[in-house]
Motif scaffolding. Structure first.
Motif, PDB file in Angstrom:
ATOM      1  N   ASN A 106       0.746  -1.174  -0.077  1.00  0.00           N
ATOM      2  CA  ASN A 106      -0.045   0.052  -0.002  1.00  0.00           C
ATOM      3  C   ASN A 106       0.966   1.333   0.116  1.00  0.00           C
ATOM      4  N   GLU A 107       1.762   1.409  -0.733  1.00  0.00           N
ATOM      5  CA  GLU A 107       2.785   2.337  -0.768  1.00  0.00           C
ATOM      6  C   GLU A 107       2.472   3.313  -1.956  1.00  0.00           C
ATOM      7  N   VAL A 108       2.532   4.446  -2.186  1.00  0.00           N
ATOM      8  CA  VAL A 108       2.182   5.289  -3.122  1.00  0.00           C
ATOM      9  C   VAL A 108       4.069   5.785  -3.437  1.00  0.00           C
ATOM     10  N   ILE A 109       4.291   5.586  -4.917  1.00  0.00           N
ATOM     11  CA  ILE A 109       5.525   6.111  -5.505  1.00  0.00           C
ATOM     12  C   ILE A 109       5.614   6.896  -6.306  1.00  0.00           C
ATOM     13  N   LEU A 110       6.212   7.943  -6.204  1.00  0.00           N
ATOM     14  CA  LEU A 110       6.436   9.058  -7.391  1.00  0.00           C
ATOM     15  C   LEU A 110       7.624   8.763  -8.209  1.00  0.00           C
ATOM     16  N   THR A 111       7.384   9.079  -9.417  1.00  0.00           N
ATOM     17  CA  THR A 111       8.740   9.061 -10.225  1.00  0.00           C
ATOM     18  C   THR A 111       8.359  10.096 -11.505  1.00  0.00           C
ATOM     19  N   LEU A 112       9.551  10.385 -12.142  1.00  0.00           N
ATOM     20  CA  LEU A 112       9.393  11.461 -13.393  1.00  0.00           C
ATOM     21  C   LEU A 112      10.054  11.110 -14.430  1.00  0.00           C
ATOM     22  N   GLY A 113       9.818  11.345 -15.547  1.00  0.00           N
ATOM     23  CA  GLY A 113      10.234  10.778 -16.906  1.00  0.00           C
ATOM     24  C   GLY A 113      10.280   9.143 -16.714  1.00  0.00           C
ATOM     25  N   ARG A 114      11.441   8.624 -17.435  1.00  0.00           N
ATOM     26  CA  ARG A 114      11.256   6.965 -17.554  1.00  0.00           C
ATOM     27  C   ARG A 114      12.798   6.790 -17.518  1.00  0.00           C
ATOM     28  N   SER A 115      12.882   5.668 -16.723  1.00  0.00           N
ATOM     29  CA  SER A 115      14.254   4.885 -16.309  1.00  0.00           C
ATOM     30  C   SER A 115      13.990   3.653 -16.362  1.00  0.00           C
ATOM     31  N   ARG A 116      14.820   3.020 -17.109  1.00  0.00           N
ATOM     32  CA  ARG A 116      14.659   1.515 -17.212  1.00  0.00           C
ATOM     33  C   ARG A 116      14.918   0.878 -15.805  1.00  0.00           C
ATOM     34  N   VAL A 164      14.359   2.033 -13.015  1.00  0.00           N
ATOM     35  CA  VAL A 164      13.218   2.303 -11.935  1.00  0.00           C
ATOM     36  C   VAL A 164      12.148   1.260 -12.426  1.00  0.00           C
ATOM     37  N   MET A 165      11.772   1.041 -13.784  1.00  0.00           N
ATOM     38  CA  MET A 165      10.917   0.090 -14.271  1.00  0.00           C
ATOM     39  C   MET A 165      11.039  -1.272 -13.604  1.00  0.00           C
ATOM     40  N   GLU A 166      12.401  -1.541 -13.911  1.00  0.00           N
ATOM     41  CA  GLU A 166      12.620  -3.034 -13.449  1.00  0.00           C
ATOM     42  C   GLU A 166      12.660  -3.043 -11.901  1.00  0.00           C
ATOM     43  N   PHE A 167      12.812  -2.024 -11.384  1.00  0.00           N
ATOM     44  CA  PHE A 167      12.686  -1.887  -9.827  1.00  0.00           C
ATOM     45  C   PHE A 167      11.287  -2.156  -9.299  1.00  0.00           C
ATOM     46  N   LEU A 168      10.270  -1.316  -9.786  1.00  0.00           N
ATOM     47  CA  LEU A 168       9.168  -1.324  -9.604  1.00  0.00           C
ATOM     48  C   LEU A 168       8.384  -2.840  -9.962  1.00  0.00           C
ATOM     49  N   CYS A 169       8.701  -3.252 -11.112  1.00  0.00           N
ATOM     50  CA  CYS A 169       8.158  -4.700 -11.541  1.00  0.00           C
ATOM     51  C   CYS A 169       8.588  -5.640 -10.523  1.00  0.00           C
ATOM     52  N   ALA A 170       9.829  -5.673 -10.250  1.00  0.00           N
ATOM     53  CA  ALA A 170      10.310  -6.755  -9.418  1.00  0.00           C
ATOM     54  C   ALA A 170       9.552  -6.743  -7.865  1.00  0.00           C
ATOM     55  N   ALA A 171       9.164  -5.667  -7.484  1.00  0.00           N
ATOM     56  CA  ALA A 171       8.374  -5.682  -6.116  1.00  0.00           C
ATOM     57  C   ALA A 171       7.065  -5.927  -6.579  1.00  0.00           C
ATOM     58  N   LYS A 172       6.486  -5.612  -7.956  1.00  0.00           N
ATOM     59  CA  LYS A 172       5.186  -6.215  -8.163  1.00  0.00           C
ATOM     60  C   LYS A 172       4.917  -7.667  -8.074  1.00  0.00           C
ATOM     61  N   GLU A 173       6.347  -8.284  -8.733  1.00  0.00           N
ATOM     62  CA  GLU A 173       6.215  -9.787  -8.760  1.00  0.00           C
ATOM     63  C   GLU A 173       6.397 -10.336  -7.548  1.00  0.00           C
ATOM     64  N   LYS A 174       6.700  -9.802  -6.472  1.00  0.00           N
ATOM     65  CA  LYS A 174       6.609 -10.296  -5.151  1.00  0.00           C
ATOM     66  C   LYS A 174       5.447  -9.780  -4.451  1.00  0.00           C
ATOM     67  N   LYS A 175       4.414  -9.547  -5.246  1.00  0.00           N
ATOM     68  CA  LYS A 175       2.972  -9.496  -4.680  1.00  0.00           C
ATOM     69  C   LYS A 175       3.128  -8.318  -3.765  1.00  0.00           C
ATOM     70  N   ARG A 176       3.695  -7.120  -3.923  1.00  0.00           N
ATOM     71  CA  ARG A 176       3.624  -5.973  -3.269  1.00  0.00           C
ATOM     72  C   ARG A 176       2.527  -5.138  -4.055  1.00  0.00           C
ATOM     73  N   SER A 177       1.435  -4.642  -3.323  1.00  0.00           N
ATOM     74  CA  SER A 177       0.267  -3.979  -3.999  1.00  0.00           C
ATOM     75  C   SER A 177       0.688  -2.309  -3.556  1.00  0.00           C
ATOM     76  N   PHE A 178       1.130  -1.657  -4.559  1.00  0.00           N
ATOM     77  CA  PHE A 178       1.299  -0.470  -4.577  1.00  0.00           C
ATOM     78  C   PHE A 178       1.018   0.472  -5.625  1.00  0.00           C
ATOM     79  N   ARG A 179       0.712   1.886  -5.828  1.00  0.00           N
ATOM     80  CA  ARG A 179       0.622   2.636  -6.733  1.00  0.00           C
ATOM     81  C   ARG A 179       1.432   3.583  -7.343  1.00  0.00           C
ATOM     82  N   VAL A 180       1.523   3.884  -8.222  1.00  0.00           N
ATOM     83  CA  VAL A 180       2.686   4.740  -9.065  1.00  0.00           C
ATOM     84  C   VAL A 180       2.195   5.957  -9.505  1.00  0.00           C
ATOM     85  N   PHE A 181       2.839   7.057  -9.222  1.00  0.00           N
ATOM     86  CA  PHE A 181       2.338   8.425  -9.824  1.00  0.00           C
ATOM     87  C   PHE A 181       3.499   8.832 -10.791  1.00  0.00           C
ATOM     88  N   VAL A 182       3.317   9.014 -12.110  1.00  0.00           N
ATOM     89  CA  VAL A 182       4.319   9.271 -13.130  1.00  0.00           C
ATOM     90  C   VAL A 182       4.179  10.583 -13.449  1.00  0.00           C
TER      91      VAL A 182
END
Lengths: 356, 425
Positions: free
Chosen positions: A210-220, A222-240
């Motif tokens: 249940n975290e809220v993450i903020l990011t700006l622009g696009r970094s590969r 960061v994307m792998e980082f977030l997706c890895a957490a998603k794989e481990k079943k963390r539920s969070f949302r991202v503001f881009v």
């Protein structure tokens, strides 16, 4: 080497025309190029082999850095390779002290005129090597560098010169230095390749439920980082934040949504408004400077100030090829990292003229 | 004649494959209303009729996905932009609404399409529309003007609210108007009452907005010196007047106009300043950290200033003020006193307004950026277009208002002393 020179020219052209996209690709190709340069560099015996390799790398590195000064990963990889050469030479020197003949090998090349003294006694050279093995300290700095022509009776072993085994060992050492350096460069290449996976492994420690993450622009990264957490079943949302004028945030949002993450796209002007509800800011960087500063896409300074105001952790994820030794005084947490990867002699990558 | 051009992202996102919406000319109140075609393709605007036509002759095509609101963010008007704009829905609901005065309807539509923006402009337009409505008003039998007129005005306001949530400036003006109505003597005749109210409205507009702006400009221009580099954000009306006045006085300065998506309001300001011969620089909000070191003063506008000194203004103002603060550049807010409000807001999320999300996905002039097309199809993807944000009071050096130049902490004093319910001095 006409063969390597054409490779170098080709790469320089690619860099000048900005045909290589992204720090990771640039770093990888630079490392591969330098590896070819090393493997094809002829290292004549009876010379300071490390010095020859360093010269060759510096010559090539100078051209590469000048071709694209903005892409700091090029310079970083050049300096890494230089450091590798010095390190490998040093470690070979330590093993050589134990009895093998030494023909060259001090890495304080600007202080030692090896070319004038080809026939150093093993003891003197061993002493010089042992000196260099000592960690830099105030004592050694004030003491000064010992003259290798003077005989210092400090060596505990290897006092006899084993002339018979010298020639055989010398050729062994030539091959060994190049071989070790190339192996180390291969390791560097692998490190560059797998940087995203290694960083993404740590994602679960930092992103919780249940975290809220903020990011700006696009970094590969960061994307792998977030997706890895998603794989481990963390539920969070991202503001881009969209990251005008390139609007790379749009692409990142699309990618994140494709991986099943709850994503919201906001404009850059809304960052301050949203950050009060954000738990963490995770961004990528173009380069990380030695003083702890970060070179990043435009707009991130604003995000960082807002995060500081709201006491939101500001996390920068970047591969080690983005760590740049330039940039001023190192704070304590950067000093060790920089010292592990880079040598102080390599800050200015310029080929020394032959007279020096 | 009054033509509305609203092709900006107005298509109905529902099943109908409609293109842009074109509105015809709303005719004056007396003529009959042309039939409204609510077929698949086009939507033609209705012109307003004083009499209510019994509707129910067209099926409503509502294709709205229910947005699950994020648990941390609840916006009261979140329903406004559920995958589509309000215009078709508004026209559909038209016949269920109370009869609307044509001027009010006109103003509402202008708000809806974004033709009218800016606190002062919206407030003035609304008050003029109310003036027209009051002049055409006749007290129904068995009703008293003092009771009935406020009820009528409330119905107009709920219509305007449907078009676009009313701003704080509008809210304050409405409170003023209702208090004037309440204070009318019972014995006054209807025509006298109407005349009084109309002159009250004129006085309000004149004193609180027009003259107030002049006073603000007089005060603030003393803060501009030769050689200054002034930064402004968006398109605040008062700051524009200030810059033009300072230029007319012969002061030598240059202006940095900071703009942001999706409204890009700064472009209009830039054009008007350059037409008057000021030397300007134009940049995007992402670059403010880069240029702030050359800036000497920051002038910003506000939609309102709240009682804890928080400045409620166009989204992005808080970021500009924050970076200016980091670079030790003074931030001056130019805001008329009628916009002050006794409310307190702690951050930008508690109360805000949502804009059209389609303006985020489409970047004008960049057809290659189509990554967010069909964003409505992905249930994980949301586009958030906030319109306002709250700048904390410690970023603000000074507020320039028609009561003088005040620190942000003096705002509740003004609200208390000068705005007591009956006085509205």
């Amino acid at each position: 080497m006409p063969d390597t020179q054409s490779l170098v020219n080709e790469f320089v052209l690619k860099l000048k025309r900005r045909k290589v996209e992204g720090s990771q690709a640039t770093a990888k190709q630079t490392a591969e190029l330098l590896r070819s340069v090393i493997s094809q560099q002829r290292v004549p015996p009876h010379t300071n082999q490390a010095g020859v390799l360093i010269d060759a790398i510096k010559a090539v590195g100078e051209q590469l850095i000048a071709a694209n000064p903005v892409e700091l990963a090029v310079g970083n990889v050049v300096r890494r390779v230089l450091h590798i050469i010095r390190e490998e030479d040093l470690s070979l020197a330590t093993t050589a002290i134990g009895g093998l003949g030494l023909s060259a090998g001090s890495d304080d090349e600007d202080n030692v005129e090896q070319d004038d003294h080809p026939g150093l006694s093993a003891a003197a050279v061993a002493a010089a090597s042992r000196f260099t093995l000592r960690a830099p300290s105030l004592h050694t700095l004030l003491e000064g560098i010992p003259d290798p022509t003077a005989v210092h009776h400090t060596s505990s072993s290897g006092g006899d010169s084993e002339g018979k085994s010298k020639s055989a060992d010398k050729s062994l050492r030539i091959r060994k230095l190049k071989h070790d350096v190339i192996e180390a460069v291969n390791q560097l290449l692998q490190e560059i390749d797998t940087c995203h996976e290694l960083i993404a492994e740590q994602a679960v420690e930092h992103i919780h439920q249940n975290e809220v993450i903020l990011t700006l622009g696009r970094s590969r990264t960061v994307m792998e980082f977030l997706c890895a957490a998603k794989e481990k079943k963390r539920s969070f949302r991202v503001f881009v934040a969209e990251g005008a004028p390139r609007y790379q945030g749009h692409i990142l949002a699309k990618e994140l949504v494709a991986r099943g993450l709850q994503t919201t796209v906001i404009t850059d002007s809304a960052v301050f408004a949203m950050i009060s509800r954000v738990n963490m800011v995770i961004v990528g960087a173009h380069a990380i400077m030695a003083n702890g500063g970060v070179i990043a896409p435009v707009g991130l300074n604003m995000v960082a100030l807002a995060a500081q105001r709201h006491a939101v952790p500001f996390v920068v994820v970047a591969g080690s090829h983005k760590l740049c030794p330039l940039g001023g005084h190192n704070p304590s947490y950067m000093y060790r990292l920089i010292a592990d990867y880079y040598s102080a002699d390599d800050f200015v990558v310029a080929r020394k003229s032959a007279a020096e | 004649l009054f033509l509305l051009d609203c092709d900006a992202a107005e298509g109905n996102k529902g099943g109908a494959a409609s293109g842009g919406v074109s509105l015809g000319n709303p005719k004056p109140a007396k003529s009959a209303k042309p039939p409204l075609e609510r077929k698949d393709a086009t939507h033609a605007a209705a012109s307003v009729a004083a009499s209510e036509k019994k509707g129910g002759d067209r099926p409503l095509e509502k294709d709205r996905k229910k947005d699950v609101p994020h648990p941390r963010m609840q916006f009261d008007d979140k329903h406004r932009y559920e995958h589509g704009t309000q215009l078709p829905d508004l026209e559909a609901k038209f016949f269920q609404l109370d009869p609307m005065h044509p001027s009010v309807y006109k103003v509402g539509l202008r708000y809806l399409v974004g033709d009218l923006s800016g606190g002062n402009a919206r407030c003035i337009a609304m008050l003029h529309a109310f003036k027209d409505a009051i002049s055409d008003y006749t007290t129904p039998s068995e009703k008293v003007l003092i009771m009935d007129l406020p009820a009528k005005i409330s119905s107009y306001i709920s219509f305007l609210n449907e078009c676009r949530p009313i701003s704080i400036s509008m809210g304050n003006a409405i409170r003023f108007l209702k208090s004037r109505i309440r204070r009318l003597p019972v014995t006054v005749s209807e025509s006298e009452a109407k005349a009084t109210l109309q002159s009250d409205i004129d006085r309000f507009i004149n004193e609180k907005i027009i003259i107030a702006d002049k006073v603000i400009v007089e005060h603030a221009v003393t803060k501009i010196s030769d050689g200054d580099v002034l930064l402004t954000y968006g398109s605040p009306a008062v700051v524009e007047m200030l810059l033009l006045y300072a230029h007319k006085l012969g002061k030598k300065f240059r202006v940095v106009v900071v703009d942001s998506r999706p409204k890009l309001e700064g472009q209009g300001l830039l054009r008007r300043l350059m037409a008057n011969g000021l030397s300007c620089m134009y940049t995007h909000i992402n670059a403010i950290s880069y240029i702030m070191h050359e800036v000497t003063r920051v002038f910003l506008g506000a939609a309102s200033v709240l009682s804890n000194g928080t400045v409620y203004s166009r989204v992005g103002t808080a970021s500009v003020a924050m970076v200016a603060n980091a670079f030790r550049v003074p931030v001056l807010i130019c805001c008329e006193a009628y916009k002050f409000h006794e409310r307190v807001q702690l951050d930008s999320i508690c109360s805000n307004e949502l804009g059209d999300p389609d303006t985020i996905s489409k970047v004008p002039g960049r057809k290659d950026l189509n990554h967010l097309d069909k964003w409505a199809n992905h249930e994980n993807l949301q586009l958030l277009n906030l319109l306002y944000d709250a700048t904390p009071s410690d970023y603000v050096s000074m507020i320039v208002s028609d009561h003088g130049m005040l620190p942000p902490t003096s705002v509740p004093v003004i609200v208390r002393e000068y705005r007591r319910e009956e006085l509205w001095i």
